[in-house]
Design a protein around this motif. Structure first.
Motif, PDB file in Angstrom:
ATOM      1  N   ALA A 175      -3.139  -3.272  10.367  1.00 28.40           N
ATOM      2  CA  ALA A 175      -2.982  -2.836   8.966  1.00 28.40           C
ATOM      3  C   ALA A 175      -3.222  -3.972   7.989  1.00 28.40           C
ATOM      4  O   ALA A 175      -2.497  -4.173   7.030  1.00 28.40           O
ATOM      5  CB  ALA A 175      -1.598  -2.237   8.742  1.00 28.40           C
ATOM      6  N   GLY A 176      -4.269  -4.738   8.239  1.00 28.18           N
ATOM      7  CA  GLY A 176      -4.606  -5.839   7.353  1.00 28.18           C
ATOM      8  C   GLY A 176      -5.578  -6.787   8.022  1.00 28.18           C
ATOM      9  O   GLY A 176      -5.867  -6.675   9.202  1.00 28.18           O
ATOM     10  N   ASN A 202       0.064  -3.707  -7.412  1.00 29.99           N
ATOM     11  CA  ASN A 202       0.262  -4.407  -6.133  1.00 29.99           C
ATOM     12  C   ASN A 202      -1.063  -4.740  -5.431  1.00 29.99           C
ATOM     13  O   ASN A 202      -1.123  -4.806  -4.207  1.00 29.99           O
ATOM     14  CB  ASN A 202       1.129  -3.566  -5.184  1.00 29.99           C
ATOM     15  CG  ASN A 202       2.457  -3.169  -5.767  1.00 29.99           C
ATOM     16  OD1 ASN A 202       3.125  -3.982  -6.397  1.00 29.99           O
ATOM     17  ND2 ASN A 202       2.844  -1.914  -5.571  1.00 29.99           N
ATOM     18  N   LYS A 203      -2.130  -4.920  -6.247  1.00 29.85           N
ATOM     19  CA  LYS A 203      -3.463  -5.163  -5.696  1.00 29.85           C
ATOM     20  C   LYS A 203      -3.921  -4.006  -4.810  1.00 29.85           C
ATOM     21  O   LYS A 203      -4.641  -4.180  -3.832  1.00 29.85           O
ATOM     22  CB  LYS A 203      -3.516  -6.485  -4.923  1.00 29.85           C
ATOM     23  CG  LYS A 203      -3.215  -7.701  -5.794  1.00 29.85           C
ATOM     24  CD  LYS A 203      -3.314  -8.992  -5.016  1.00 29.85           C
ATOM     25  CE  LYS A 203      -3.019 -10.199  -5.924  1.00 29.85           C
ATOM     26  NZ  LYS A 203      -3.074 -11.478  -5.178  1.00 29.85           N
ATOM     27  N   VAL A 250       0.844  -1.203   0.000  1.00 28.09           N
ATOM     28  CA  VAL A 250       0.000   0.000   0.000  1.00 28.09           C
ATOM     29  C   VAL A 250       0.878   1.251   0.000  1.00 28.09           C
ATOM     30  O   VAL A 250       0.638   2.198  -0.762  1.00 28.09           O
ATOM     31  CB  VAL A 250      -0.966  -0.002   1.200  1.00 28.09           C
ATOM     32  CG1 VAL A 250      -1.856   1.237   1.173  1.00 28.09           C
ATOM     33  CG2 VAL A 250      -1.832  -1.257   1.205  1.00 28.09           C
ATOM     34  N   LEU A 251       1.893   1.270   0.846  1.00 30.99           N
ATOM     35  CA  LEU A 251       2.814   2.404   0.876  1.00 30.99           C
ATOM     36  C   LEU A 251       3.530   2.563  -0.458  1.00 30.99           C
ATOM     37  O   LEU A 251       3.644   3.674  -0.994  1.00 30.99           O
ATOM     38  CB  LEU A 251       3.830   2.208   2.001  1.00 30.99           C
ATOM     39  CG  LEU A 251       4.956   3.241   2.090  1.00 30.99           C
ATOM     40  CD1 LEU A 251       4.407   4.622   2.366  1.00 30.99           C
ATOM     41  CD2 LEU A 251       5.972   2.841   3.163  1.00 30.99           C
ATOM     42  N   GLU A 252       4.001   1.463  -1.009  1.00 29.52           N
ATOM     43  CA  GLU A 252       4.719   1.526  -2.283  1.00 29.52           C
ATOM     44  C   GLU A 252       3.832   2.062  -3.400  1.00 29.52           C
ATOM     45  O   GLU A 252       4.271   2.873  -4.228  1.00 29.52           O
ATOM     46  CB  GLU A 252       5.243   0.135  -2.641  1.00 29.52           C
ATOM     47  CG  GLU A 252       6.341  -0.359  -1.696  1.00 29.52           C
ATOM     48  CD  GLU A 252       6.669  -1.833  -1.884  1.00 29.52           C
ATOM     49  OE1 GLU A 252       6.164  -2.426  -2.861  1.00 29.52           O
ATOM     50  OE2 GLU A 252       7.423  -2.382  -1.061  1.00 29.52           O
ATOM     51  N   THR A 253       2.556   1.639  -3.403  1.00 27.23           N
ATOM     52  CA  THR A 253       1.634   2.107  -4.447  1.00 27.23           C
ATOM     53  C   THR A 253       1.274   3.570  -4.243  1.00 27.23           C
ATOM     54  O   THR A 253       1.133   4.328  -5.209  1.00 27.23           O
ATOM     55  CB  THR A 253       0.360   1.238  -4.450  1.00 27.23           C
ATOM     56  OG1 THR A 253       0.731  -0.143  -4.551  1.00 27.23           O
ATOM     57  CG2 THR A 253      -0.547   1.592  -5.620  1.00 27.23           C
ATOM     58  N   CYS A 267      -4.302   6.084  -0.849  1.00 27.21           N
ATOM     59  CA  CYS A 267      -4.168   4.729  -1.368  1.00 27.21           C
ATOM     60  C   CYS A 267      -4.770   3.730  -0.395  1.00 27.21           C
ATOM     61  O   CYS A 267      -4.672   3.898   0.828  1.00 27.21           O
ATOM     62  CB  CYS A 267      -2.698   4.400  -1.620  1.00 27.21           C
ATOM     63  SG  CYS A 267      -2.427   2.804  -2.436  1.00 27.21           S
ATOM     64  N   SER A 268      -5.382   2.676  -0.956  1.00 22.95           N
ATOM     65  CA  SER A 268      -5.899   1.554  -0.172  1.00 22.95           C
ATOM     66  C   SER A 268      -5.688   0.269  -0.949  1.00 22.95           C
ATOM     67  O   SER A 268      -5.578   0.282  -2.180  1.00 22.95           O
ATOM     68  CB  SER A 268      -7.397   1.716   0.118  1.00 22.95           C
ATOM     69  OG  SER A 268      -7.643   2.692   1.094  1.00 22.95           O
ATOM     70  N   ALA A 269      -5.651  -0.833  -0.220  1.00 24.39           N
ATOM     71  CA  ALA A 269      -5.634  -2.141  -0.861  1.00 24.39           C
ATOM     72  C   ALA A 269      -6.996  -2.408  -1.481  1.00 24.39           C
ATOM     73  O   ALA A 269      -8.031  -1.920  -0.995  1.00 24.39           O
ATOM     74  CB  ALA A 269      -5.293  -3.214   0.155  1.00 24.39           C
ATOM     75  N   ASN A 270      -7.039  -3.195  -2.540  1.00 24.48           N
ATOM     76  CA  ASN A 270      -8.306  -3.520  -3.197  1.00 24.48           C
ATOM     77  C   ASN A 270      -9.276  -4.204  -2.253  1.00 24.48           C
ATOM     78  O   ASN A 270     -10.487  -4.027  -2.358  1.00 24.48           O
ATOM     79  CB  ASN A 270      -8.054  -4.408  -4.417  1.00 24.48           C
ATOM     80  CG  ASN A 270      -7.306  -3.692  -5.525  1.00 24.48           C
ATOM     81  OD1 ASN A 270      -7.255  -2.456  -5.557  1.00 24.48           O
ATOM     82  ND2 ASN A 270      -6.708  -4.448  -6.426  1.00 24.48           N
ATOM     83  N   THR A 271      -8.734  -4.986  -1.319  1.00 22.34           N
ATOM     84  CA  THR A 271      -9.586  -5.710  -0.374  1.00 22.34           C
ATOM     85  C   THR A 271     -10.053  -4.845   0.787  1.00 22.34           C
ATOM     86  O   THR A 271     -10.828  -5.305   1.619  1.00 22.34           O
ATOM     87  CB  THR A 271      -8.830  -6.924   0.195  1.00 22.34           C
ATOM     88  OG1 THR A 271      -7.618  -6.476   0.804  1.00 22.34           O
ATOM     89  CG2 THR A 271      -8.526  -7.937  -0.898  1.00 22.34           C
ATOM     90  N   GLU A 272      -9.580  -3.596   0.842  1.00 20.11           N
ATOM     91  CA  GLU A 272      -9.933  -2.724   1.964  1.00 20.11           C
ATOM     92  C   GLU A 272     -10.578  -1.425   1.508  1.00 20.11           C
ATOM     93  O   GLU A 272     -10.387  -0.369   2.113  1.00 20.11           O
ATOM     94  CB  GLU A 272      -8.694  -2.457   2.831  1.00 20.11           C
ATOM     95  CG  GLU A 272      -8.171  -3.735   3.484  1.00 20.11           C
ATOM     96  CD  GLU A 272      -7.061  -3.487   4.486  1.00 20.11           C
ATOM     97  OE1 GLU A 272      -6.740  -2.309   4.754  1.00 20.11           O
ATOM     98  OE2 GLU A 272      -6.522  -4.468   5.020  1.00 20.11           O
TER      99      GLU A 272
END
Length: 347
Positions: A279-280, A135-136, A5-8, A108-113
């Protein structure tokens, strides 16, 4: 550890799709440390983080970290919104409010979140956004322009995570805090199995908004002092309000820290409903195991540790490693309550 998430979040800056200027004044809300941040961080970066483990990691990497940034007028605002939707919307509104006109906001967020919701929400605020997926995860960004801002929505969302009374006025809480508007059933089960004979100096590990500590002070009159350990400062501030009736009657101390790094002690007893997500969504048994080891280290010989956990979490071996006696007091509703006693010899 990898942090996709940070990288994206930082990819739009690396790719040049977002150009904040040669020496931007930058704010990173809900900041997290990582090699990608060290490689890219502007000289005038201020990190905002109220979660102690992330605060500690950022400080170790040399960044300036504040629990809450009052300053405004940033050219660039980065934000990693929380998972709770009211809190996330409030964070987006606050990020927009922190930026200068013409400044850039990247989230930014993860796709699952909730990445799709994040894109929609930031677009609703700014009027127009762009996105990048990798990175999803999904990074979303836009420029703060007064003529495009939805001012009504900005004002409304800014209030979404403000503290308010919950549980029929019995407590003060706010969105984003664990079990923020209810009594967590695991904590309630633990309270029901705590003896009224508890006494002396106690500690609550992962105190949240103060439910466990207040229940102990109400139930056990011989408890003279409670130290509340909590990684999230926003929760600890609420706990102070929720225990205000005991100020001057019992010794109370709020400690904003990462429990896994150890306790002040020594304590006569320790209680905990340790977290197992950070964080997940994946189970993090290492966090609970760290709580157990810290509890053992902080107790006086013969002291008691009471904990509650989801039934499936494998804590028994760790408990046996650091405590002389371990007994299960309850197994109800998917949770287990355990009492462990520190040996006279220190184990």
């Amino acid at each position: 550890m990898s942090d996709p998430v940070l990288e994206t979040l930082l990819l739009p800056l690396l790719s040049g799709e977002v150009e904040p200027g040669s020496d931007p004044k930058a704010l990173f809300m809900r900041a997290r440390a990582g090699q990608s941040l060290r490689d890219l961080a502007p000289a005038k970066l201020v990190c905002e983080q109220s979660f102690a483990p992330d605060r500690d990691a950022l400080q170790k990497s040399g960044f300036e970290v504040l629990a809450e940034v009052a300053e405004t007028g940033f050219d660039l605002v980065l934000v990693l919104p929380g998972r709770q939707r009211q809190e996330a919307r409030a964070q987006l509104a606050r990020a927009v409010s922190k930026a200068v006109t013409g400044g850039q906001v990247i989230a930014c967020s993860a796709n699952t979140e909730g990445a799709k919701t994040l894109e929609s929400d930031l677009s609703d605020l700014l009027g127009r956004t762009e996105k990048l997926t990798k990175n999803k995860c999904r990074a979303v960004w836009g420029t703060v322009q007064v003529e495009n801002l939805n001012q009504d929505l900005l004002e409304k969302w800014s209030r979404l995570d403000k503290p308010r009374t919950v549980l029929e006025g019995a407590y003060v809480s706010r969105p984003g805090i664990f079990a923020w508007d209810r009594v967590d059933p695991a904590s309630a089960l633990l309270v029901s199995h705590l003896p009224e004979t508890l006494k002396g100096r106690g500690a609550d590990l992962g105190a949240g908004f103060g439910y466990l500590s207040r229940a102990i002070l109400e139930k056990a009159p011989k408890v003279a002092a409670m130290d509340l350990y909590e990684a999230e400062k926003r929760a600890l501030d609420l706990a102070e309000q929720n225990l205000s009736a005991f100020k001057g009657k019992r010794a109370l101390n709020g400690i904003w820290s990462d429990v896994t790094k150890g306790l002040e002690g020594p304590y006569d007893f320790v209680v905990s409903n340790p977290p197992f997500h950070q964080a997940g969504r994946a189970d993090r048994v290492d966090v609970g195991q760290g709580f157990i080891r810290s509890a053992a280290g902080g107790l006086r010989p013969g002291g008691d540790f009471f904990m509650v956990a989801n039934r499936h979490l494998p804590y028994e071996q760790t408990l046996s490693d650091v405590f002389a006696n371990v007994a299960q007091l309850a197994d109800e509703g998917g949770y287990k309550v355990i009492r462990a006693v520190k040996g006279k010899g220190g184990r």
